[in-house]
Write an enzyme that holds these catalytic residues in place. Structure first.
Site, short mmCIF file in Angstrom:
data_model
loop_
_atom_site.label_atom_id
_atom_site.label_comp_id
_atom_site.label_asym_id
_atom_site.label_seq_id
_atom_site.Cartn_x
_atom_site.Cartn_y
_atom_site.Cartn_z
N SER A 16 0.85 -1.19 0.00
CA SER A 16 0.00 0.00 0.00
C SER A 16 0.88 1.23 0.00
O SER A 16 2.00 1.21 0.52
CB SER A 16 -0.90 0.02 1.25
OG SER A 16 -1.50 1.29 1.43
N TYR B 172 -0.27 -0.55 10.58
CA TYR B 172 -0.62 -0.88 9.20
C TYR B 172 0.44 -0.36 8.24
O TYR B 172 0.90 -1.08 7.35
CB TYR B 172 -2.00 -0.29 8.86
CG TYR B 172 -2.46 -0.64 7.47
CD1 TYR B 172 -3.02 -1.89 7.20
CD2 TYR B 172 -2.36 0.27 6.43
CE1 TYR B 172 -3.45 -2.22 5.92
CE2 TYR B 172 -2.79 -0.05 5.15
CZ TYR B 172 -3.34 -1.30 4.90
OH TYR B 172 -3.75 -1.62 3.63
N LYS C 269 2.94 -2.58 5.72
CA LYS C 269 3.02 -2.38 4.27
C LYS C 269 4.46 -2.07 3.85
O LYS C 269 4.88 -2.48 2.77
CB LYS C 269 2.07 -1.28 3.84
CG LYS C 269 0.59 -1.57 4.10
CD LYS C 269 0.07 -2.70 3.23
CE LYS C 269 -0.14 -4.00 3.92
NZ LYS C 269 -0.69 -5.07 3.06
#
Length: 260
Positions: A115, A142, A146
């Site tokens: 991402s 998060y 990534k």
């Protein structure tokens, strides 16, 4: 993939929803070679069980797409925060366990869904497994996971030189899926309408992953990061080879793999 005539294995946690997806894909593609196998990336035991079952039953593997991911949650059964455990460690172990089969069926490819949030990630080796007790911490976790995806594919490409197995990390775009399904009710009230208005459909979000799985002539970009079906230059902290190597070594220990 099914429409292209591939045998497709959906490695999923939820049997009921996976079997519904299998039925839907078979119906729409006309390909009955689509099946479900149980896999919970939040459990390293489940990852090992899946790999064992897969290797016994499936002689061929040409494309591995590491697509699962969560944006919130507490802890995995192995004691890691769910975001790190699912988004990085589960995929790291799964890829390693299937790597020999991919080499046997080369040319083959590994695609890991990352991402653009990697931009905000930071690898802190003194605290690689922080809790996710707040929304801010979950966003940080998060972003870190990534970044781990991108660094993993970068280092894996070095290990795969000369094998005709190539690997890629991709940014799918902002996609309206259930990746944040563990949000609280109040968080969902604010987030879900925004996602419905501004995020892509899952079909649109899958395009770069499909591109990396099937496009001819991209082997020279092994280890690179792609978005909108194009190679993108990542920020300096996502192309730090020393950090990528160290992350690889620590991840091996965290998932119980013997150091190479």
């Amino acid at each position: 993939m099914a429409r292209r005539g591939a045998r497709v294995i959906l490695a999923c946690r939820n049997r009921e929803r996976a079997e519904a997806a299998v039925f839907d894909i078979r119906t729409k593609s006309g390909n009955n070679q689509v099946t479900f196998m149980q896999l919970d990336l939040a459990s390293l035991k489940s990852v090992r069980a899946f790999a064992e079952t897969f290797l016994k039953s499936e002689p061929q593997l040409h494309v591995l797409i590491n697509n699962a991911g969560v944006g919130s949650g507490s802890k995995t059964v192995d004691g890691y925060n769910t975001i790190l455990g699912v988004n990085h460690l589960g995929h790291f172990l799964l890829t390693h366990l299937l790597l020999d089969r991919l080499k046997q069926n080369a040319p083959s490819r590994i695609v890991t869904v990352a991402s653009m949030m990697y931009r905000f990630g930071k690898i802190d080796f003194s605290n690689l497994n922080p809790p996710g007790n707040s929304v801010i911490q979950q966003i940080q976790n998060y972003s870190c996971s990534k970044l781990c995806n991108i660094l993993f594919m970068r280092e894996l490409a070095n290990h795969l030189e000369g094998t005709k197995v190539t690997c890629y990390s991709v940014h799918p775009g902002m996609v309206n899926t259930e990746v944040f399904r563990y949000m609280t009710f109040l968080q969902k009230i604010f987030f879900l309408p925004f996602a419905a208005l501004f995020f892509q459909t899952p079909s649109a979000g899958a395009q770069t992953s499909i591109y990396c799985a099937v496009q001819e002539g991209i082997e020279k970009f092994s280890g690179r990061y792609l978005a909108d079906c194009k190679v993108q230059e990542v920020l300096p902290h996502a192309r730090d080879d020393a950090v990528a190597r160290k992350l690889w070594e620590i991840s091996e220990r965290m998932v119980g793999l013997q150091s190479q």
